[in-house]
Design a protein around this motif. Structure first.
Motif, PDB file in Angstrom:
ATOM      1  N   LEU A  60      -2.756  28.637   3.119  1.00  0.00           N
ATOM      2  CA  LEU A  60      -2.026  29.907   3.067  1.00  0.00           C
ATOM      3  C   LEU A  60      -2.807  31.021   3.748  1.00  0.00           C
ATOM      4  O   LEU A  60      -2.251  31.832   4.485  1.00  0.00           O
ATOM      5  CB  LEU A  60      -1.782  30.338   1.605  1.00  0.00           C
ATOM      6  CG  LEU A  60      -1.116  29.365   0.655  1.00  0.00           C
ATOM      7  CD1 LEU A  60      -0.900  30.016  -0.689  1.00  0.00           C
ATOM      8  CD2 LEU A  60       0.198  28.881   1.215  1.00  0.00           C
ATOM      9  N   LEU A  61      -4.111  31.031   3.482  1.00  0.00           N
ATOM     10  CA  LEU A  61      -4.940  32.115   4.016  1.00  0.00           C
ATOM     11  C   LEU A  61      -5.140  31.966   5.523  1.00  0.00           C
ATOM     12  O   LEU A  61      -4.872  32.887   6.299  1.00  0.00           O
ATOM     13  CB  LEU A  61      -6.303  32.125   3.327  1.00  0.00           C
ATOM     14  CG  LEU A  61      -6.290  32.456   1.835  1.00  0.00           C
ATOM     15  CD1 LEU A  61      -7.668  32.224   1.225  1.00  0.00           C
ATOM     16  CD2 LEU A  61      -5.848  33.892   1.596  1.00  0.00           C
ATOM     17  N   VAL A  62      -5.579  30.777   5.923  1.00  0.00           N
ATOM     18  CA  VAL A  62      -5.911  30.562   7.340  1.00  0.00           C
ATOM     19  C   VAL A  62      -4.671  30.726   8.226  1.00  0.00           C
ATOM     20  O   VAL A  62      -4.688  31.471   9.210  1.00  0.00           O
ATOM     21  CB  VAL A  62      -6.530  29.158   7.540  1.00  0.00           C
ATOM     22  CG1 VAL A  62      -6.632  28.817   9.018  1.00  0.00           C
ATOM     23  CG2 VAL A  62      -7.892  29.083   6.858  1.00  0.00           C
ATOM     24  N   PHE A  63      -3.598  30.048   7.839  1.00  0.00           N
ATOM     25  CA  PHE A  63      -2.430  30.069   8.723  1.00  0.00           C
ATOM     26  C   PHE A  63      -1.492  31.237   8.449  1.00  0.00           C
ATOM     27  O   PHE A  63      -0.735  31.644   9.330  1.00  0.00           O
ATOM     28  CB  PHE A  63      -1.729  28.712   8.696  1.00  0.00           C
ATOM     29  CG  PHE A  63      -2.596  27.632   9.289  1.00  0.00           C
ATOM     30  CD1 PHE A  63      -2.853  27.612  10.651  1.00  0.00           C
ATOM     31  CD2 PHE A  63      -3.215  26.685   8.481  1.00  0.00           C
ATOM     32  CE1 PHE A  63      -3.690  26.657  11.204  1.00  0.00           C
ATOM     33  CE2 PHE A  63      -4.054  25.721   9.026  1.00  0.00           C
ATOM     34  CZ  PHE A  63      -4.297  25.700  10.393  1.00  0.00           C
ATOM     35  N   GLY A  64      -1.568  31.808   7.254  1.00  0.00           N
ATOM     36  CA  GLY A  64      -0.865  33.068   7.008  1.00  0.00           C
ATOM     37  C   GLY A  64      -1.418  34.140   7.940  1.00  0.00           C
ATOM     38  O   GLY A  64      -0.683  34.866   8.613  1.00  0.00           O
ATOM     39  N   LYS A  65      -2.732  34.199   7.979  1.00  0.00           N
ATOM     40  CA  LYS A  65      -3.403  35.175   8.840  1.00  0.00           C
ATOM     41  C   LYS A  65      -3.015  34.966  10.308  1.00  0.00           C
ATOM     42  O   LYS A  65      -2.656  35.902  11.016  1.00  0.00           O
ATOM     43  CB  LYS A  65      -4.911  35.026   8.658  1.00  0.00           C
ATOM     44  CG  LYS A  65      -5.744  36.004   9.449  1.00  0.00           C
ATOM     45  CD  LYS A  65      -7.219  35.785   9.170  1.00  0.00           C
ATOM     46  CE  LYS A  65      -8.062  36.761   9.973  1.00  0.00           C
ATOM     47  NZ  LYS A  65      -9.481  36.622   9.709  1.00  0.00           N
ATOM     48  N   ARG A  66      -3.065  33.724  10.726  1.00  0.00           N
ATOM     49  CA  ARG A  66      -2.725  33.433  12.133  1.00  0.00           C
ATOM     50  C   ARG A  66      -1.268  33.752  12.447  1.00  0.00           C
ATOM     51  O   ARG A  66      -0.959  34.306  13.495  1.00  0.00           O
ATOM     52  CB  ARG A  66      -3.012  31.962  12.455  1.00  0.00           C
ATOM     53  CG  ARG A  66      -4.483  31.730  12.755  1.00  0.00           C
ATOM     54  CD  ARG A  66      -4.771  30.298  13.132  1.00  0.00           C
ATOM     55  NE  ARG A  66      -6.130  30.210  13.635  1.00  0.00           N
ATOM     56  CZ  ARG A  66      -6.457  30.221  14.937  1.00  0.00           C
ATOM     57  NH1 ARG A  66      -5.513  30.278  15.870  1.00  0.00           N
ATOM     58  NH2 ARG A  66      -7.715  30.157  15.309  1.00  0.00           N
TER      59      ARG A  66
END
Lengths: 251, 603
Positions: B424-430
């Motif tokens: 969620l964090l890594v690809f939410g950010k991206r």
């Protein structure tokens, strides 16, 4: 299986009525199970909020036999079923429909609280070092699931409707979690006194009693915050000092 | 003539769990305007239910950990069907994302030297999960929420999207309704991010809430985007099973991470009986060594309870089927046994697993510090979803991005616990970053009034019928059917039957009847969710029929073994021009040489 009657408040603010529904009670059932069964079987349009059904999200707040509770954690075997089980929406906020109230005020209040402001990182990779003992008390406040039951039961909001001048126990817990955060360098004492209205709280501990997360709101959050304000504004020595300084400046 | 309110943003984020919030934060920090749509109130999304932790190779507890180990663990867990580029990005960027949360106020449990503490979890070679007791998801969503509200993001609470708006191939907005008054809303956006979570509500026994009706999957599919890996649905090995009202509620893997063991009715620790070859050299074969691992002994191998979720769930099903289950049709999960090993076990369990202690005490009258819990598998997580570009998270449609559970690729055939929150964090950010970039580079598209009018008409049909099925009855029929025929153990005959039933249920759903008016009417909301649930269910069934092997979370009793040939492709689902669901095999691209070497080294 025994049968229980549920007396559920229906309608919006203009037409408040109670309707009775009967239901068989199975082992382990909670009030939310009953409400959802009634919704599926008899009243598809019965408005209710819920999400996790496990006491983690704080959506299904209501008043069961007059007591503010999470319906998902309220077991039927805790309630007398020889008389109807009364289910009503929480009272401190405007009713939308049936068991759903307009809690948007809470989200607006939060935005006015000064945000978290950390000190400079302790390590080159941008991280900090903190001891577990130093974060234990803040972790207690961060257990809050924002069910707003504390807001509902607080007489300053519920009876006196001072929503404009008082942010309520939820936000004192929130401010406490920021003020006592080992990394935070912001000062929120003036806001607490002037705009958040913490002085209206006369520590009756109603909020602590209803908290489903068992946060000791009054003793661990509100009283320490009150003490910090007393330190800042009402310390007699500091008061004299301030008086002296302002005279000197004026002369 | 339609009547609706109109909103315009550069980036519209649909879904406000971990991925949606992280995406909204990132997009707004790039200087574009952002609208955020929550199906429930802000901060109540399913992320709040995540318990165990966030996987990130920070090496705070075991200095042998690094991104390469995490990358390899993720691929091994996903049976090499993962998008390896996503797995690489994820393993490299997760630690930064966790530290970012700390900078925004999150307070993770600490190590002795004051760093973020990390715990053991299934399929992770070293203790890797940053956590806060067993309420990590709450800490994460509250941290993101409390950061996001100062970013100028406009939040639309209790709002559901019914369709994505298109200009040619490009997605240019969305149309939906708000729950309170039932009014329609049109959103114009230069880029749209889907972060709607999973599909678990289509199954009877599920850890998912009412919201998880496959909205993002269905919206993207209907708009013409591709879905992949839809056959891979994770059944979490440990859900509550008794009393009936709590059936399916999640029991965190953290219980096993803290030393919990699985027992059948004969008191046998059955996980020792079947350790897969791929994990033989890292799994202990005796109780004593397993306990040493839990205690942090670096020379010890991990206990078999910490094998991957797909495998543990299947072993539990086997025990139950072969008559060694508990009275209510599960097996036992025992953490109380550690009293034999440590003196203050009660205090330790209550400190490490406060939520589990409270939940069992309150809902099942069980004290987990004293007696074992009864548990069984529960529908938990969708590995499959919208096919995205690894770096940008853009779907196969321009302007449409996806992140979190509704996106796909990272987890392959089975997700490791803890990899969801980091996903969620890594690809939410991206997704937030690249959607903002797309919005800056492209003008707003044209909105098609006809599409809005048609959608509005469709949405109001359930009120116009004189009578018909209750939407809840159709939903229950779907849940029973999917649980029975497309659940944890599958075969061709049952799935063909499911396919036929889905056809009938689609007919029924097109004729549901809703009483009352549009104001906060759950009957109406359910009627509109049905379409999404049916699309997701159909995709799952179609892909599960097509994959004639057993791999990861997908188990076929008519094809019980892994087929190396099937390991070479993902299954892609797309709607054809005449509105039918089609499926095709898509070869997995050859893995980059340096990454291949890493995998070899870690074997």
């Amino acid at each position: 299986m025994p049968t229980a009657t549920f007396k559920i408040q229906r309608g919006d603010a203009s037409i408040g009525t109670f309707e009775d529904y009967s239901l068989e009670i199975s082992e382990g059932m909670v009030v939310l199970d009953a409400i959802l069964l009634i919704q599926a079987k008899y009243a598809n349009d019965l408005a209710v909020r819920w999400n996790c059904k496990a006491g983690h999200c704080g959506s299904c707040s209501a008043e069961v036999n007059g007591i503010p509770k999470l319906m998902c954690m309220c077991r039927m075997n805790e309630l007398p079923i020889d008389k109807p089980v009364l289910v009503q929406p929480i009272k401190a906020f405007p009713l939308i429909k049936d068991l759903v109230t307009d809690v948007s005020w809470n989200f607006e209040v939060k935005k006015k609280i000064k945000k978290f402001k950390p000190r400079k990182p302790d390590a080159a990779d941008g991280s900090w070092r903190m001891a577990q003992e130093d974060i234990d008390r803040v972790q207690e406040f961060r257990k809050c699931i924002e069910c707003f039951l504390c807001q509902d039961v607080c007489h300053v909001l519920r009876e006196h409707h001072l929503h404009e001048r008082f942010t309520g126990p939820r936000y004192f817990v929130h401010v406490a979690s920021l003020e006592m955060h080992p990394l935070d360098v912001e000062d929120r004492r003036e806001d607490l006194k002037k705009t958040d209205g913490i002085g209206f709280c006369n520590i009756t501990k109603c909020c602590t009693n209803v908290c489903p997360q068992e946060i000791t709101i009054t003793d661990n959050a509100i009283i320490p915050l009150k003490e910090r304000i007393a330190d800042k504004y009402y310390d007699p020595l500091k008061k004299l000092f301030r008086l002296f300084r302002s005279r000197k400046r004026n002369s | 003539m339609s009547s609706y309110d109109t909103y315009k943003y550069d980036v519209l984020v649909i879904g406000a769990g971990g991925a949606g919030l992280r995406a909204a934060i990132e997009a707004s920090s790039q200087g574009v305007t952002v609208g955020l749509i929550c199906k429930s109130l802000l901060g109540k999304a399913h992320t709040v239910m995540a318990e165990g932790g966030i996987a990130a190779a920070m090496a705070n507890v075991d200095d042998r950990d690094n991104w390469k180990v995490h990358f390899t663990d993720t691929l091994r867990g996903g049976q090499y069907l993962n998008n390896w580029q996503m797995a690489e990005i994820h393993a490299k960027e997760a630690p930064v994302c966790v530290r970012e949360l700390e900078a925004w106020g999150a307070l993770f449990d600490r190590t002795e030297d004051g760093k973020i503490l990390q715990r053991n979890f299934g399929g992770h070679k070293y203790p890797r999960l940053a956590h806060v007791g067993d309420r990590t998801g709450l800490e994460m969503i509250r941290t993101l929420q409390d950061h996001c509200i100062y970013q100028g993001v406009e939040v639309h609470m209790e709002c559901t999207i019914i369709t994505l708006l298109k200009d040619g191939d490009r997605v240019v907005g969305a149309f939906g309704y708000e729950r309170e008054r039932g009014r329609f809303k049109t959103f114009h956006a230069k880029a749209v991010i889907l972060a709607t979570g999973g599909v678990g509500r289509s199954f009877k026994i599920s850890s998912n809430s009412w919201e998880y009706t496959g909205d993002g999957h269905a919206l993207a599919y209907e708009a013409g985007a591709e879905l992949i890996d839809m056959e891979f649905l994770q059944f979490h090995p440990t859900g509550m099973i008794w009393p009936p009202s709590v059936r399916g509620i999640l029991v965190t893997e953290g219980v096993r991470g803290e030393g919990g063991i699985l027992l059948n009715k004969n008191g046998e620790r059955f996980m020792f009986n079947s350790i897969p070859d791929a994990y033989k050299n890292q799994t202990s074969d005796n109780e004593e060594e397993g306990w040493r691992y839990i205690q942090g002994d670096k020379d010890a191998k991990r206990p078999p309870e910490l094998l991957t979720r797909d495998h543990v769930a299947r072993c539990i099903v086997r025990e139950i089927k072969e008559g060694r289950g508990s009275p209510h049709g599960g097996v036992y999960l025992d953490i109380s046994w550690i009293k034999k090993k440590i003196s203050n076990s009660e205090e330790h369990i209550r400190k490490k697993l406060p939520g589990m202690f409270h939940m069992f005490k309150k809902l099942a009258d069980i004290d987990i510090t004293k007696v074992p819990m009864e548990i069984g598998p529960t529908t938990h997580y969708m590995m499959g979803g919208i096919r995205v570009h690894a770096e940008t998270q853009m779907s196969t449609l321009p302007g449409l991005f996806a992140a979190g559970e509704c996106g796909a690729g990272l987890h392959g055939a089975n997700r490791l616990g803890g990899n969801s929150l980091s996903d969620l964090l890594v690809f939410g950010k991206r997704a937030g970053e690249y959607a903002a970039k797309f919005a800056k580079e492209n003008k707003a598209g044209a909105i098609d009034e006809k599409q809005i009018n048609e959608t509005e008409k469709y949405a109001l049909q359930p009120f116009e019928r004189e009578n018909g099925d209750s939407p809840f009855d159709v939903q229950f029929a779907l849940q029973d059917m999917m649980q029975q025929w497309v659940g944890i153990v599958r075969n061709e005959e049952e799935m063909l039957r499911a396919k036929e039933h889905l056809r009938l249920l689609r007919k029924r759903s097109a004729n549901v009847f809703v009483n009352g008016n549009r104001e906060f009417n759950p009957g109406w909301h359910t009627a509109l969710d049905l379409r999404n649930m049916l699309i997701a269910s159909e995709a799952i069934t179609m892909a599960a029929l097509e994959r004639k092997e057993s791999r990861g979370a997908h188990f076929r009793e008519d094809y019980p073994d892994k087929d190396p040939n099937c390991g070479k492709y993902n299954l892609v689902i797309k709607q054809n021009a005449s509105g039918e669901m089609t499926i095709r095999q898509e070869p997995i691209p050859e893995i980059r040489e340096d990454l291949k070497k890493i995998i070899e080294e870690m074997k």
